[in-house]
Design a protein around this motif. Structure first.
Motif, PDB file in Angstrom:
ATOM      1  N   UNK A  65       0.843  -1.198   0.000  1.00 50.01           N
ATOM      2  CA  UNK A  65       0.000   0.000   0.000  1.00 50.01           C
ATOM      3  C   UNK A  65       0.878   1.248   0.000  1.00 50.01           C
ATOM      4  N   UNK A  66       1.664   1.361  -1.042  1.00 50.74           N
ATOM      5  CA  UNK A  66       2.543   2.515  -1.261  1.00 50.74           C
ATOM      6  C   UNK A  66       1.922   3.344  -2.368  1.00 50.74           C
ATOM      7  N   UNK A  67       1.135   4.301  -1.981  1.00 49.59           N
ATOM      8  CA  UNK A  67       0.328   5.049  -2.941  1.00 49.59           C
ATOM      9  C   UNK A  67       1.149   5.988  -3.816  1.00 49.59           C
ATOM     10  N   UNK A  68       0.854   5.952  -5.122  1.00 47.19           N
ATOM     11  CA  UNK A  68       1.451   6.858  -6.088  1.00 47.19           C
ATOM     12  C   UNK A  68       0.373   7.809  -6.611  1.00 47.19           C
ATOM     13  N   UNK A  69       0.740   9.048  -6.962  1.00 49.65           N
ATOM     14  CA  UNK A  69      -0.254   9.971  -7.517  1.00 49.65           C
ATOM     15  C   UNK A  69      -0.756   9.480  -8.868  1.00 49.65           C
ATOM     16  N   UNK A  70      -1.893  10.006  -9.265  1.00 53.58           N
ATOM     17  CA  UNK A  70      -2.528   9.555 -10.505  1.00 53.58           C
ATOM     18  C   UNK A  70      -1.638   9.827 -11.711  1.00 53.58           C
ATOM     19  N   UNK A  71      -1.508   8.840 -12.557  1.00 52.60           N
ATOM     20  CA  UNK A  71      -0.736   9.029 -13.785  1.00 52.60           C
ATOM     21  C   UNK A  71      -1.455  10.013 -14.712  1.00 52.60           C
ATOM     22  N   UNK A  72      -0.733  10.491 -15.707  1.00 53.31           N
ATOM     23  CA  UNK A  72      -1.296  11.489 -16.626  1.00 53.31           C
ATOM     24  C   UNK A  72      -1.766  10.886 -17.936  1.00 53.31           C
ATOM     25  N   UNK A  73      -1.182   9.769 -18.320  1.00 56.26           N
ATOM     26  CA  UNK A  73      -1.623   9.122 -19.567  1.00 56.26           C
ATOM     27  C   UNK A  73      -1.302   7.631 -19.504  1.00 56.26           C
ATOM     28  N   UNK A  74      -1.959   6.905 -20.390  1.00 56.65           N
ATOM     29  CA  UNK A  74      -1.738   5.473 -20.522  1.00 56.65           C
ATOM     30  C   UNK A  74      -0.978   5.231 -21.821  1.00 56.65           C
ATOM     31  N   UNK A  75       0.023   4.380 -21.761  1.00 55.94           N
ATOM     32  CA  UNK A  75       0.826   4.058 -22.928  1.00 55.94           C
ATOM     33  C   UNK A  75       0.519   2.626 -23.367  1.00 55.94           C
ATOM     34  N   UNK A  76       0.999   2.206 -24.520  1.00 52.86           N
ATOM     35  CA  UNK A  76       0.761   0.821 -24.928  1.00 52.86           C
ATOM     36  C   UNK A  76       1.302  -0.206 -23.926  1.00 52.86           C
ATOM     37  N   UNK A  77       2.352   0.167 -23.175  1.00 56.77           N
ATOM     38  CA  UNK A  77       2.987  -0.775 -22.268  1.00 56.77           C
ATOM     39  C   UNK A  77       2.729  -0.507 -20.798  1.00 56.77           C
ATOM     40  N   UNK A  78       1.975   0.549 -20.459  1.00 59.32           N
ATOM     41  CA  UNK A  78       1.748   0.877 -19.054  1.00 59.32           C
ATOM     42  C   UNK A  78       1.190   2.267 -18.875  1.00 59.32           C
ATOM     43  N   UNK A  79       1.783   3.014 -17.949  1.00 57.91           N
ATOM     44  CA  UNK A  79       1.297   4.369 -17.655  1.00 57.91           C
ATOM     45  C   UNK A  79       2.486   5.313 -17.526  1.00 57.91           C
ATOM     46  N   UNK A  80       2.181   6.619 -17.646  1.00 56.04           N
ATOM     47  CA  UNK A  80       3.240   7.621 -17.590  1.00 56.04           C
ATOM     48  C   UNK A  80       2.754   8.857 -16.855  1.00 56.04           C
ATOM     49  N   UNK A  81       3.693   9.509 -16.178  1.00 59.14           N
ATOM     50  CA  UNK A  81       3.422  10.756 -15.469  1.00 59.14           C
ATOM     51  C   UNK A  81       4.058  11.922 -16.228  1.00 59.14           C
TER      52      UNK A  81
END
Length: 363
Positions: A259-275
């Motif tokens: 439960x190590x919370x990360x802030x919401x990503x900004x976009x979704x990529x073909x391989x995952x997510x990006x900030x």
């Protein structure tokens, strides 16, 4: 049914979850007879409300705040059994004990204005001309999927809590769980032992609640949700204002780094997510534990929504139409709130029926 295929009845209850069954129980207690004076329509295949669709690993012992239905306690339940089975059996016994005669599976497609002050409830088993309506349709059938740039390009799997079947299917995968509510934390704690890695992402900082949560705190939380529906705003969940209980499992999850919370990503990529800061995380699965929205589309022909986007309520009664009550909506979405809302709605409907003529002419 009359000659035009429309059945005349005093009250229609839509939905046979906690709120709908509570309402049906109180209608019965006031002397109304099922199938003569009122009818309960439920689209689910069997008793159990939304509980019947919950994932098998959500055992009864892990259910947060389940409150018994009015008039019949749930006793002797095995905490290790799936909640879908325990509560499904309990609801089945409840319907039989009080002879509620729920009609299922029945889909309600629309509620429209009828004649002589009646509402027309259009369903897969025909149309009912009713003097009053209790809508207890809950939220399970309307999962909320946020939209993010690039979402359609993701090559992995995306699913919502409503589709979650258990943690084993994520073995060896990197899973991103989105959501700060009870479902999100439960999913993470279950999936982590099976997955290659997990990442927890939330839009807001999660709020954990320590210490006892008594009646006074409960009333204060419900009042905040109730204030929104009185303003005609879309309801928020009760847990959004109460926070999550900081129990032993949550503490262990924090200590283990799950439960190590990360802030919401900004976009979704073909391989995952990006900030936006350039950071990326690769993933095989994005699990959206992003909650649900009220199922109220069947009421759309009546134009009950306010400019704020919600339906304004006075108690359980719709402000724009006193014939209609919403139970299990907003402040009454908890199991104890649903019980109270069912009773309150029936009290007001009985007064309405006493004032309203029963004659009807449907053309």
């Amino acid at each position: 049914m009359n000659n035009f295929g429309v059945r005349e009845i005093d009250v229609v209850v839509i939905g046979a979850g906690q709120a709908g069954l509570s309402a049906a129980y109180h209608l019965r207690r006031t002397g109304l007879e099922p199938d003569r004076d009122f009818v309960v329509l439920d689209h689910a295949p069997r008793p159990g409300g939304a509980w019947q669709f919950r994932w098998p690993t959500l055992t009864y012992g892990r259910v947060h705040g389940m409150h018994a239905l009015p008039g019949m306690e749930l006793t002797g339940a095995d905490d290790t059994r799936p909640s879908s089975e325990v509560i499904g059996e309990y609801f089945t016994a409840y319907e039989e004990a009080f002879d509620l005669r729920v009609h299922r599976p029945v889909d309600v497609t629309a509620v429209r204005e009828g004649q002589d002050g009646r509402l027309l409830v259009e369903s897969s088993e025909g149309t009912y001309a009713t003097r009053a309506l209790i809508s207890a349709t809950g939220t399970w059938d309307r999962p909320f999927w946020p939209r993010y740039t690039g979402q359609e390009t993701f090559r992995g799997r995306q699913l919502h809590t409503a589709q979650y079947a258990g943690p084993q299917e994520f073995a060896g995968q990197h899973v991103i769980v989105v959501g700060a509510g009870a479902s999100g934390t439960q999913h993470l704690l279950e999936i982590a032992p099976y997955a290659a890695a997990t990442t927890w992402v939330t839009r807001r900082e999660p709020v954990f609640r320590e210490g006892p949560f008594g009646e006074e705190e409960g009333r204060a939380a419900v009042a905040l949700v109730e204030d929104r529906v009185r303003q005609g705003l879309p309801p928020r969940s009760v847990v959004s204002v109460t926070g999550l209980p900081l129990n032993d499992a949550i503490r262990q999850g924090i200590a283990d780094g799950v439960l190590d919370r990360q802030p919401m990503f900004d976009r979704i990529t073909p391989d995952g997510v990006a900030w936006a800061d350039g950071r990326t995380v690769e993933a095989d699965v994005i699990l959206w534990a992003t909650g649900f929205r009220p199922v109220i589309d069947h009421l759309a022909p009546l134009r009950l929504r306010e400019t704020g986007g919600g339906i304004r309520l006075d108690g359980t009664r719709v402000a724009r139409d006193p014939r209609i009550h919403l139970v299990g909506y907003g402040p009454s979405a908890s199991t104890i709130g649903a019980n109270r809302a069912g009773r309150a709605a029936v009290t007001e409907i009985r007064r309405l029926l006493a004032r309203q003529p029963a004659t009807v002419s449907v053309s």
